[in-house]
Design an enzyme around this catalytic site. Structure first.
Site, PDB file in Angstrom:
ATOM      1  N   HIS A 161       0.706  -1.277  -0.008  1.00  0.00           N
ATOM      2  CA  HIS A 161       0.079  -0.152   0.064  1.00  0.00           C
ATOM      3  C   HIS A 161       1.083   1.218   0.067  1.00  0.00           C
ATOM      4  O   HIS A 161       0.373   2.274   0.330  1.00  0.00           O
ATOM      5  CB  HIS A 161      -0.961   0.168   1.083  1.00  0.00           C
ATOM      6  CG  HIS A 161      -1.724  -1.196   1.289  1.00  0.00           C
ATOM      7  ND1 HIS A 161      -2.947  -1.546   0.845  1.00  0.00           N
ATOM      8  CD2 HIS A 161      -1.202  -2.390   2.157  1.00  0.00           C
ATOM      9  CE1 HIS A 161      -3.380  -2.751   1.499  1.00  0.00           C
ATOM     10  NE2 HIS A 161      -2.340  -3.204   2.194  1.00  0.00           N
ATOM     11  N   SER A 282      15.215  21.742 -15.550  1.00  0.00           N
ATOM     12  CA  SER A 282      14.172  22.598 -15.770  1.00  0.00           C
ATOM     13  C   SER A 282      14.584  24.023 -16.211  1.00  0.00           C
ATOM     14  O   SER A 282      15.681  24.553 -15.791  1.00  0.00           O
ATOM     15  CB  SER A 282      13.380  22.965 -14.423  1.00  0.00           C
ATOM     16  OG  SER A 282      12.840  24.249 -14.463  1.00  0.00           O
ATOM     17  N   LYS A 288      16.607  21.806 -10.252  1.00  0.00           N
ATOM     18  CA  LYS A 288      15.689  20.450 -10.758  1.00  0.00           C
ATOM     19  C   LYS A 288      16.377  19.447 -11.601  1.00  0.00           C
ATOM     20  O   LYS A 288      17.283  19.988 -12.473  1.00  0.00           O
ATOM     21  CB  LYS A 288      14.615  20.873 -11.609  1.00  0.00           C
ATOM     22  CG  LYS A 288      13.455  21.676 -10.648  1.00  0.00           C
ATOM     23  CD  LYS A 288      12.584  20.735  -9.906  1.00  0.00           C
ATOM     24  CE  LYS A 288      11.675  20.223 -11.121  1.00  0.00           C
ATOM     25  NZ  LYS A 288      10.302  19.732 -10.314  1.00  0.00           N
ATOM     26  N   GLU A 295       9.390   8.953 -16.562  1.00  0.00           N
ATOM     27  CA  GLU A 295       8.228   9.464 -16.807  1.00  0.00           C
ATOM     28  C   GLU A 295       7.258   9.047 -18.349  1.00  0.00           C
ATOM     29  O   GLU A 295       6.256   8.822 -18.390  1.00  0.00           O
ATOM     30  CB  GLU A 295       8.011  10.850 -16.486  1.00  0.00           C
ATOM     31  CG  GLU A 295       8.173  11.267 -15.242  1.00  0.00           C
ATOM     32  CD  GLU A 295       8.399  12.857 -15.012  1.00  0.00           C
ATOM     33  OE1 GLU A 295       9.696  13.318 -15.138  1.00  0.00           O
ATOM     34  OE2 GLU A 295       7.423  13.544 -15.065  1.00  0.00           O
TER      35      GLU A 295
END
Ligand code: ARG
Length: 463
Positions: A161, A282, A288, A295
């Site tokens: 979970h 970024s 970043k 992704e």
């Protein structure tokens, strides 16, 4: 009617050429040119067989062979002009062959149809992609085995979970993916074995009256045998659907791993550091480093599942044998194959380059009362308590630690004994995460010794 219109191929009974819109909806050359090499290989096998059977002369077969090689080199060299009026790769190649060698080109289509031709070409194309997926999966599994071997005993939290459950080893977690991709690999191999029957010679749908030798063409093209029913051979796209199903399951695995990498590389987790080579920055936030490859792998699953569903829908309810609907098979498979191969390669690259942060993993492994089960097991093993009672006692101790803002090993013996008087100092031995993972030696368990057994098995299997 232009000199190179498809009417040359099938237009005997037609008085007018096709409307531009008809041509646009009908043509597949925009995409099926990707099967040029397979189409020419199929034609070469067919021509050689026609000559061996005395159906065409050796001289014509030789002219066809040489002409096809010229066409292939024109296509490979980018010099070939693909014509929409000629509909598809089959007629583009044949028309060009006619321009190069003249009359013998017209004998190539003896005892064959575009229906068995396209099924053959497409099977050969899909088979190549299964081989590429095989290689991509083996490379990915090897990269995972290297990670598992390096960190066979590194501890980390195991989750259910996405809540801390029990400590596991980094090696064990990597090996879970080896099992998943290993099943994908075996599905790829099963699919390849099942699809490897030649449709060539099924002709339009009923076979042919020419004395063709289907064994010969099957063998020349690396098929195990000719497909045994001509109706089925031209109307079957199971091989493409199986390819897409195998790709879908594998893509689903890739997306799960990609998701873990996204979570693990976040500042909150810091379980792994992805290499600069597989991250991006970024344009506005200088700090970043984004896990874009992970992704995108996670996202690409959508189009692969989509292709699988789309082709299922195309094939659903089609009567035997060939229907033009089936021309819609290729773009789905091409797109899914491209993205599957890319996702496999990107995942392999990320896994090879990534660094597991041993300290962060270990720190997280000990938090969240991850050894609560070990404590309960100790109460069962040492004090002879029924597991349900031990579960309850441990739950009380977890609640106590939580209220004190500490972890289980930080409780004092007095704290422990206030919940259950018979607990002794020995209990602290099992509350350490190293102890916890080392104790889980059941077959397939997380103990480093078990993980090493599985690494060795896989290495042997892959050779
Ligand atoms: N371009 C067609 C396809 O991709 C080739 C087969 C056409 N056969 C036919 N009878 N029109 O399916």
């Amino acid at each position: 009617m232009s000199d190179r219109s498809s009417n040359q191929m099938w237009g005997g009974r037609f008085a007018a050429g096709p409307d531009a819109i008809m041509e646009a909806i009908n043509a597949s050359i925009g995409f099926d040119q990707r099967m040029a090499a397979q189409d020419i290989a199929g034609s070469r096998a067919h021509a050689a067989m026609l000559a061996a059977q005395g159906i065409i002369s050796d001289k014509d077969a030789e002219a066809i062979r040489e002409g096809l090689l010229t066409v292939l080199s024109e296509i490979e060299g980018g010099a070939f002009h693909f014509s929409t009026a000629l509909e598809d790769i089959h007629m583009n190649v044949e028309a060009r062959l006619k321009e190069i060698i003249g009359e013998p080109a017209g004998r190539l289509h003896t005892g064959r149809s575009r229906n068995d031709q396209v099924a053959t070409d497409f099977k050969l194309w899909v088979r190549d992609q299964l081989d590429a997926a095989d290689a991509g999966l083996v490379a990915l599994i090897r990269a995972l085995l290297d990670q598992a071997e390096a960190g066979a005993e590194w501890v980390m939290p195991g989750f259910t979970h996405l809540q801390t459950a029990q400590p596991v080893t980094w090696g064990h977690h990597m090996m879970a993916y080896v099992e998943m991709f290993g099943r994908d690999l075996s599905r790829v191999r099963d699919a390849r074995a099942r699809m490897n029957e030649s449709p060539l010679g099924a002709a339009a749908l009923a076979g042919t009256s020419f004395p063709i030798d289907r064994e010969m063409t099957a063998e020349a093209l690396g098929f195990d045998r000719p497909a045994a029913n001509s109706l089925d051979a031209v109307s079957d796209r199971d091989f493409a659907l199986e390819f897409l199903s195998v790709a879908s399951i594998c893509a689903m695995h890739l997306s799960r791993f990609a998701e873990e990498l996204v979570i693990w590389s976040s500042a909150q987790f810091r379980f792994v550091t992805l290499s600069d080579r597989f991250s991006t920055g970024s344009s506005i936030m200088p700090q970043k480093k984004n896990p874009d490859a992970a992704e995108l792998i996670r996202a690409k699953v959508g189009r692969i599942f989509g292709a699988n569903t789309a082709l299922m829908m195309v094939m659903k309810g089609l009567p035997l044998a060939y229907s033009k609907d089936m021309q819609e098979d290729k773009e789905q498979v091409f797109d899914a194959a491209d993205n599957w191969m890319l996702a496999l390669a990107a995942m392999e690259g990320m896994v090879k380059d990534m660094t597991a942060n041993r300290e962060s993993l270990a720190a997280a492994a000990g938090s969240g009362f991850s050894t609560a089960t070990d404590l309960a097991d100790w109460l069962v093993r040492v004090l002879g308590m029924p597991f349900r009672d031990a579960h309850h006692v441990t739950g009380s101790l977890v609640a106590m630690a939580e209220s004190k803002g500490c972890d289980l090993p930080d409780l004092s013996l007095e704290d422990m004994q206030s919940v259950h008087a018979e607990i002794t100092n020995d209990v602290f031995d099992v509350l350490g995460v190293e102890n916890s993972v080392n104790s889980r030696t059941s077959y397939g368990g997380t103990a480093p010794s078990q993980v090493r057994v599985q690494i060795a098995r896989w290495k042997k299997e892959l050779g």
